[in-house]
Design an enzyme around this catalytic site. Structure first.
Site, PDB file in Angstrom:
ATOM      1  N   ARG A 175     -13.814  11.892   3.363  1.00 17.41           N
ATOM      2  CA  ARG A 175     -12.627  12.696   3.676  1.00 17.41           C
ATOM      3  C   ARG A 175     -12.074  13.361   2.437  1.00 17.41           C
ATOM      4  NH1 ARG A 175      -8.980   8.407   5.460  1.00 17.41           N
ATOM      5  NH2 ARG A 175      -7.418  10.039   5.481  1.00 17.41           N
TER       6      ARG A 175
ATOM      7  N   LYS B  32      -8.572  -1.869   6.037  1.00 13.13           N
ATOM      8  CA  LYS B  32      -8.828  -2.528   4.757  1.00 13.13           C
ATOM      9  C   LYS B  32      -7.851  -3.689   4.564  1.00 13.13           C
ATOM     10  CE  LYS B  32      -8.465   0.582   1.743  1.00 13.13           C
ATOM     11  NZ  LYS B  32      -8.698   1.972   1.331  1.00 13.13           N
TER      12      LYS B  32
ATOM     13  N   SER C  20      -7.556   3.902   8.163  1.00 10.07           N
ATOM     14  CA  SER C  20      -8.192   3.611   6.881  1.00 10.07           C
ATOM     15  C   SER C  20      -7.412   2.527   6.141  1.00 10.07           C
ATOM     16  CB  SER C  20      -8.253   4.884   6.039  1.00 10.07           C
ATOM     17  OG  SER C  20      -8.631   4.567   4.711  1.00 10.07           O
TER      18      SER C  20
ATOM     19  N   ASP D 234     -14.921   2.146   6.405  1.00 10.42           N
ATOM     20  CA  ASP D 234     -13.797   2.847   5.791  1.00 10.42           C
ATOM     21  C   ASP D 234     -14.152   3.340   4.406  1.00 10.42           C
ATOM     22  OD1 ASP D 234     -10.998   3.695   5.478  1.00 10.42           O
ATOM     23  OD2 ASP D 234     -11.079   2.223   3.875  1.00 10.42           O
TER      24      ASP D 234
ATOM     25  N   HIS E  53       0.839  -1.198   0.000  1.00 11.57           N
ATOM     26  CA  HIS E  53       0.000   0.000   0.000  1.00 11.57           C
ATOM     27  C   HIS E  53       0.870   1.242   0.000  1.00 11.57           C
ATOM     28  CE1 HIS E  53      -3.717   2.231   0.540  1.00 11.57           C
ATOM     29  NE2 HIS E  53      -2.943   3.089   1.169  1.00 11.57           N
TER      30      HIS E  53
END
Lengths: 425, 425
Positions: free
Chosen positions: A168, A187, A183, A161, A82
């Site tokens: 957001r 996930k 967040s 989320d 990520h």
């Protein structure tokens, strides 16, 4: 429990209790807390912070808002990556098929554009026919047949989320360490990957502007992952200038395909390989050779299978914006700065990102760089090309670039920055 | 201009430019800026503040979002009053007809419940048939025939404020001096009253907890009014304990009618008369005698004409909540504290207020006090009665009252607080 007392607690610099966190996440997921209430709470969290225990509980509540996936039936070890988001950060596109080509299974759940940074799904949607939304069964099928899958998190996975992320994006509440960490990790933990490599961006184009903030975010996330049994490592990487030469959806897909074909900009290749080695290491595949998999076309093979398995045509023409505007160098010299934030905002204003969650992104819009820091240019030479379907936006995008590109004296010495700045395990 | 850059400016402790303020108010009014975006901005304003020039521009932008009314055709001078909101603050109900009975025209635009304080319109709606929404022509008609009118601001008047007021109520963003001052004054200036008396509440049950904050709010508002040609005076008044003996919609109407009938609690009568004298003074009616107008029934006559002119039946039975719960004194002694905030939150939890703007208030819900600070009580004597249609809320309301009512030693000396604490002109 009522939402206003929860908002007031954080607004007045208090600590949210476990009960308040569990209640507000659950009520928001069910629609009993409205978007305008959650965005006020998000702004209060951004300005007043959350401590480690609050972040851990917030993350757990988001995981518990939905189902958890399980890839333990796959014959290969799973590895995921990520990025906290940057400008021109198309690394997921070559990386996922590359790591799959080296023997790992890569279940890559990705997001959409958040603030001035692009979203992996928005980029891939510029490939005609490609679908971001898969059922869990379809996701497992693509993962089994291609070795890698890049798709949207299903509605069942951390739905809290999903809602909060979109909110957001349009309310100026992206840049909050507690919200970013929870967040991402909710996930990734719910997704069920065995190992995770975090690419935490640092610099003007990242949400974390300083190495100190990036370290805090990285260690928060590594702690959350480790506590939930996911082998988690973070690299802190430079985002003071865009990655590669493109920022924008179709523009970045084109550049990613160049990398998979064995070419592409050196910085994109370097970071792709560094992250691939970390993922393979975390997945226990220490003998794999990702450089070879880029050179011999095996990563490209996985890419083509993966795109086709999600309905995309890997050979299709990519969308091109209707209008172009070229920015030329006004003096000769060495490019000292191409500021990532300026380029990100300009690309977003050209239509590559969205201002409201309902907005549609322009697939062809964005910025193509013709020079990067360290390059010599002569006066009149093109520095960058702006692409958009809405040419009335050129002036607004150019305003964002004002002061963001600096050309120094000819022959000036230039010290290139390393891409990988630190590693947190 | 985009909303995220406006939110970011305030979030990052910057100053909003005139252009940003004009744009965001206009865009919010037109629906181009969403509720969730405005509530994030409101929270950032609450936490990071606005300076005097920003507040003045914000107020002007809200006035300019709609039409302005004009009462200069009326034969009488106009006088209006606004309270910043407290617990049990039903003063508008007897005050408007009283001042009208003394010769002024009182165009009283009022609001709905905001946070833990009640709303004048919610209270009056407990009178069967009474309508809060009038067209401008209807408003002028009632004002001409009855001398006073209490109604909702029409959709055309400061529509930006109307939207923002409802939004703040449900997002924990009520307690911000810049937003309170601009909300009140934009409506009052657009309404076109010639003079205005502000009742700025101070204490636990008010939005302003300290005299210092209340002075800042009062002088901000007096400055805004004066700059726009409205004769504006502010009284700072005590809100550490509820006004009168009731908090709740129908409960407060009943108490107001007692005051108009020449009775009612002493503190309500005292404050009603103090504000009436200020309004009459500001309107140039220095010889009027409001105490006489209460005693001789002329204020009650105006009340009955006013209620009837807006469809209400002044003789109708008022709604009564389905369930009651009595709280008894556990010891004998002198009541030292009946905390306004505790009573306000409890009444709100019983159903007298709303948690979301779509919520419907319970007309019969609220709290009836049987003792006030300074009163002697004996163990077992009723201290208060809680009223609600939803008895499962009793425990939750009682939790809010915990610690909010203190009974001291029998015969302890008690120093009563003055109601009017200061005056700012």
């Amino acid at each position: 429990m009522d939402v206003i007392s929860v908002i007031r607690t954080k607004r007045d610099r208090g600590r949210l209790s476990d009960e308040q966190i569990d209640w507000v996440i659950d009520a928001y997921t069910r629609g009993h807390v409205a978007d305008e209430q959650m965005s006020a709470l998000a702004m209060a969290i951004l300005l007043n912070g959350m401590d480690r225990a609050e972040i851990a509980r917030w993350t757990a509540a988001m995981i518990n808002s939905g189902e958890r996936m399980d890839f333990s039936s796959l014959p290969r070890p799973t590895a995921d990556k990520h990025s906290t988001g940057g400008v021109g950060d198309k690394i997921t596109l070559p990386l996922a098929p590359l790591v799959a080509a080296c023997g790992a299974a890569v279940p890559q759940l990705s997001g959409r554009g958040l603030g001035h940074t692009g979203g992996t799904l928005d980029k891939l949607e510029s490939i005609p026919g490609w679908r971001a939304s898969l059922t869990n069964a379809e996701m497992l099928d693509v993962l089994s047949s291609a070795g890698a899958v890049i798709c949207a998190a299903g509605d069942g996975l951390a739905p809290a989320d999903k809602k909060l992320y979109a909110l957001r994006d349009v309310t100026g509440t992206v840049e909050a360490i507690p919200l970013i960490a929870s967040s991402i990790m909710s996930k990734k933990i719910a997704e069920g990957t065995g190992s995770l490599v975090l690419d935490v961006k640092v610099g003007s184009g990242a949400f974390m502007k300083t190495l100190e903030d990036a370290r805090e975010l990285a260690s928060t996330m590594v702690g959350l992952g480790t506590d939930h049994g996911v082998r988690t490592v973070a690299l802190l990487t430079d985002m003071s200038t865009p990655l590669g030469l493109t920022a924008g959806n179709a523009l970045e897909v084109r550049e990613s395909v160049e990398v998979l074909a064995g070419g592409g900009p050196a910085d994109v290749v370097e970071l792709t390989l560094a992250l691939a080695r970390e993922m393979l290491d975390a997945a226990g595949l220490r003998d794999a050779d990702p450089a070879k998999a880029l050179a011999d076309g095996s990563a490209m093979d996985v890419w083509r299978r993966m795109i086709a398995a999600q309905g995309g045509d890997p050979d299709a023409e990519l969308p091109v914006a209707r209008e172009q505007h070229v920015v030329h160098a006004s003096t000769s010299g060495v490019v000292e700065v191409v500021d990532a934030y300026a380029v990100g905002i300009a690309a977003w204003r050209l239509g590559a990102g969205r201002a409201r969650k309902e907005d549609v992104v322009q697939l062809g819009a964005g910025i193509e760089l013709h020079a990067k820091p360290g390059d010599s240019v002569v006066a009149g030479q093109p520095l960058m090309t702006l692409h958009t379907d809405t040419p009335e936006k050129f002036a607004y995008a150019l305003a964002a670039l004002d002061g963001g590109v600096l050309v120094g004296a000819p022959g000036a010495s230039f010290e290139p920055k390393p891409i990988v700045l630190d590693r947190i395990a």
